[in-house]
Design an enzyme around this catalytic site. Sequence first.
Site, PDB file in Angstrom:
ATOM      1  N   THR A  31      49.475  25.459  21.332  1.00  0.00           N
ATOM      2  CA  THR A  31      48.324  24.546  21.311  1.00  0.00           C
ATOM      3  C   THR A  31      47.982  24.250  19.850  1.00  0.00           C
ATOM      4  O   THR A  31      48.319  25.041  18.960  1.00  0.00           O
ATOM      5  CB  THR A  31      47.103  25.187  21.997  1.00  0.00           C
ATOM      6  OG1 THR A  31      46.815  26.400  21.312  1.00  0.00           O
ATOM      7  CG2 THR A  31      47.372  25.484  23.457  1.00  0.00           C
TER       8      THR A  31
ATOM      9  N   LYS B   6      23.516  18.836  22.736  1.00  0.00           N
ATOM     10  CA  LYS B   6      22.350  19.171  23.554  1.00  0.00           C
ATOM     11  C   LYS B   6      21.081  18.830  22.788  1.00  0.00           C
ATOM     12  O   LYS B   6      20.732  19.492  21.821  1.00  0.00           O
ATOM     13  CB  LYS B   6      22.361  20.641  23.947  1.00  0.00           C
ATOM     14  CG  LYS B   6      21.458  20.906  25.116  1.00  0.00           C
ATOM     15  CD  LYS B   6      21.808  22.187  25.811  1.00  0.00           C
ATOM     16  CE  LYS B   6      21.212  22.198  27.213  1.00  0.00           C
ATOM     17  NZ  LYS B   6      21.461  23.411  27.926  1.00  0.00           N
TER      18      LYS B   6
ATOM     19  N   TRP C 299      21.923  16.672  27.815  1.00  0.00           N
ATOM     20  CA  TRP C 299      23.237  16.479  27.199  1.00  0.00           C
ATOM     21  C   TRP C 299      23.472  15.034  26.776  1.00  0.00           C
ATOM     22  O   TRP C 299      23.118  14.112  27.500  1.00  0.00           O
ATOM     23  CB  TRP C 299      24.344  16.875  28.180  1.00  0.00           C
ATOM     24  CG  TRP C 299      24.380  18.342  28.467  1.00  0.00           C
ATOM     25  CD1 TRP C 299      23.993  18.943  29.618  1.00  0.00           C
ATOM     26  CD2 TRP C 299      24.818  19.386  27.588  1.00  0.00           C
ATOM     27  NE1 TRP C 299      24.162  20.305  29.509  1.00  0.00           N
ATOM     28  CE2 TRP C 299      24.671  20.599  28.272  1.00  0.00           C
ATOM     29  CE3 TRP C 299      25.308  19.415  26.286  1.00  0.00           C
ATOM     30  CZ2 TRP C 299      24.995  21.834  27.712  1.00  0.00           C
ATOM     31  CZ3 TRP C 299      25.638  20.634  25.724  1.00  0.00           C
ATOM     32  CH2 TRP C 299      25.481  21.827  26.431  1.00  0.00           C
TER      33      TRP C 299
ATOM     34  N   GLU D 185      48.770  22.962  27.958  1.00  0.00           N
ATOM     35  CA  GLU D 185      48.868  23.959  29.024  1.00  0.00           C
ATOM     36  C   GLU D 185      49.311  23.347  30.348  1.00  0.00           C
ATOM     37  O   GLU D 185      49.627  24.049  31.296  1.00  0.00           O
ATOM     38  CB  GLU D 185      47.498  24.625  29.246  1.00  0.00           C
ATOM     39  CG  GLU D 185      47.025  25.528  28.126  1.00  0.00           C
ATOM     40  CD  GLU D 185      46.268  24.792  27.026  1.00  0.00           C
ATOM     41  OE1 GLU D 185      46.422  23.558  26.902  1.00  0.00           O
ATOM     42  OE2 GLU D 185      45.514  25.447  26.291  1.00  0.00           O
TER      43      GLU D 185
HETATM   44  P1  AMP Z   1      46.364  19.087  23.526  1.00  0.00           P
HETATM   45  O1  AMP Z   1      46.676  20.311  24.269  1.00  0.00           O
HETATM   46  O2  AMP Z   1      46.455  19.211  22.057  1.00  0.00           O
HETATM   47  O3  AMP Z   1      47.122  17.906  24.042  1.00  0.00           O
HETATM   48  O4  AMP Z   1      44.826  18.751  23.791  1.00  0.00           O
HETATM   49  C1  AMP Z   1      44.322  18.624  25.101  1.00  0.00           C
HETATM   50  C2  AMP Z   1      42.934  18.062  25.055  1.00  0.00           C
HETATM   51  O5  AMP Z   1      42.951  16.716  24.574  1.00  0.00           O
HETATM   52  C3  AMP Z   1      42.283  17.956  26.423  1.00  0.00           C
HETATM   53  O6  AMP Z   1      41.734  19.164  26.855  1.00  0.00           O
HETATM   54  C4  AMP Z   1      41.227  16.889  26.176  1.00  0.00           C
HETATM   55  O7  AMP Z   1      40.083  17.431  25.576  1.00  0.00           O
HETATM   56  C5  AMP Z   1      41.915  15.976  25.193  1.00  0.00           C
HETATM   57  N1  AMP Z   1      42.481  14.816  25.903  1.00  0.00           N
HETATM   58  C6  AMP Z   1      43.747  14.594  26.237  1.00  0.00           C
HETATM   59  N2  AMP Z   1      43.881  13.387  26.836  1.00  0.00           N
HETATM   60  C7  AMP Z   1      42.638  12.851  26.893  1.00  0.00           C
HETATM   61  C8  AMP Z   1      42.087  11.630  27.405  1.00  0.00           C
HETATM   62  N3  AMP Z   1      42.842  10.674  27.937  1.00  0.00           N
HETATM   63  N4  AMP Z   1      40.763  11.463  27.292  1.00  0.00           N
HETATM   64  C9  AMP Z   1      39.947  12.389  26.743  1.00  0.00           C
HETATM   65  N5  AMP Z   1      40.416  13.543  26.230  1.00  0.00           N
HETATM   66  C10 AMP Z   1      41.742  13.769  26.302  1.00  0.00           C
END
Ligand code: AMP
Length: 561
Positions: free
Chosen positions: A193, A448, A453, A338
């Site tokens: 990650t 908040k 929110w 994940e």
């Molecule tokens: P990563 O594992 O680096 O791809 O990050 C995942 C996170 O990116 C998710 O938990 C979201 O918070 C954000 N994310 C991915 N796709 C989107 C989307 N289309 N809209 C909003 N947030 C997104």
Amino acid sequence: MAHSIGKFVPGLMMDSQLTVPTILQRAATVYPQTTIQSRCADLTVATHTNAHLYERVLRLMSALTQLGIRPGDTVASFAWNSHRHLELYYAVPSIGAVLHTVNIRLFPDQRRYVLEHGEARVVFADESLLAAVIEAVEGMANPPEVVVMPEGPTLTADVPCGAHNYEAILAASNADEQFPNISENSAASLCYTSGTTGEPKGVLYSHRSLYLHSLTCCMADSLGVRESETLMPVVPMFHANAWGLPYSAGMTGAALVFPGSHIAARPVADLIERCKVNCGAGVPTVWNLLFQHLLHHQHDISSLKRVICGGAAAPRALIELTEQQFGVEFLHAWGMTEISPVGSACVLKAADLHKPLEERITLKTRQGLPVNGVEMRIVDDAGSDLPTDGNHFGELVVRGPWVAKQYFKRSPEDPEFTSDGWFRTGDVASIDASGYMLITDRSKDMIKSRGEWIASIAMENALASHPSVLEAAVVARPDELRGEAPAAFVVLKQEAQPVRAIQLISHLRNSFERWQLPRSKDIHFVGALPRTSVGKIDKKVLRGQIKDAANTSQEQLASSD
Ligand code: AMP
């Protein structure tokens, strides 16, 4: 004697294993002439076919074995998107080893951490990234071997002592390597990650999870990868399996175009024109910069029919620009490392296709329907289901065959995993009665204020809909009265009319209550927004800037007392 059909279990169907090499074998047999075009460092384009790919993968499998790689070993890549990276995507899992795609933008200590934690035996590095790899492996107790990959036909310099030249080891190996039998449940790839807090966490994918995930991405009502399309993944191959697209392309026979290290707007526009790209995939910033560029520069992008956008919320203004001004279909998807990563895609249901344009665009700002195989719920703090009426929002939890059960070498009892088998995404979302999911925020990004929110994404979208704004990020600022209040960082378009904070606040009044609005001095005009290693806006840095500014003014107050 009567049989009970339900009890007739043994040997119902063949036990074919869902593995990565089977994708390549079929691609080379059914679509041998499909092309793979790859941008070189000098901006020329190298063209290969699936038949070439197959032969080179066999050679690479043999070379890996000669380097001492055995099933279960880890092989790391440190590379841009290219045909050689694709060869690693197939060859490493095909010998039963694990491909660890290292994020090239990690900080040096994180780079070293993931290489050690992932137990890399060999690192394949692009020539231009070699120095970073050498720095990371220097001084390790068991440093991995290094193989240098050219970013054109050949290397531009000699390989350092002890390292190998990719093309030389391929040339010296044979192309009659056999594919060993592999269990679909064995590990095929590893990705960490982005780790904005703490050490990056590893996610180990199995052959089966990659296969099923990529297959789902081919479905028309998910990412819709298909043979008739030329697909350009701008999303890095070091980020969550490049959304499964390299394998989905193999499964369908779609042609691939890789941008190499040239991912800025102008070279991407040029590549679309040159390689007749039909579909691109990348984070919102990639498309925002591309289409803004195209507003002022001439390129023939008539081949481009659609873009897949994920990784961060797509602002409404971007969807409008893409669809209305350029006639390019916008597909919004959501995912996480994940989840291999694709969890949902916003392909409109038939019942919504004839709704007025405004409503359709509103729907497209949602992250969409869970893709086949992924289950989704929204839950409250106690883990109880919330109504799916589009009005309630809670933490999004998911499960499915390509959702991680635990992080690599960590406990399955980590708080991200519930005891009843769900993954807690950390995203706050609502799900409406038709099943469309909308991410309102990352839980840690919600603001908040006065006990209520405010969703930062909603405010960012509202700011981005102002004609002078290129992009915006909103984070929480500590506020004595309100608890927290929004602070906005705004990048203006180059050619735009100058705009003042007060005008942006009055623009926000269309969609926000008075108590939710930022103060004028909380609107910061900046030249650019900080980015994470995978190109998303880095809110941690922005929060840090707010904190530093608050500390400085406290100190100034204290010294004036
Ligand atoms: P990563 O594992 O680096 O791809 O990050 C995942 C996170 O990116 C998710 O938990 C979201 O918070 C954000 N994310 C991915 N796709 C989107 C989307 N289309 N809209 C909003 N947030 C997104």
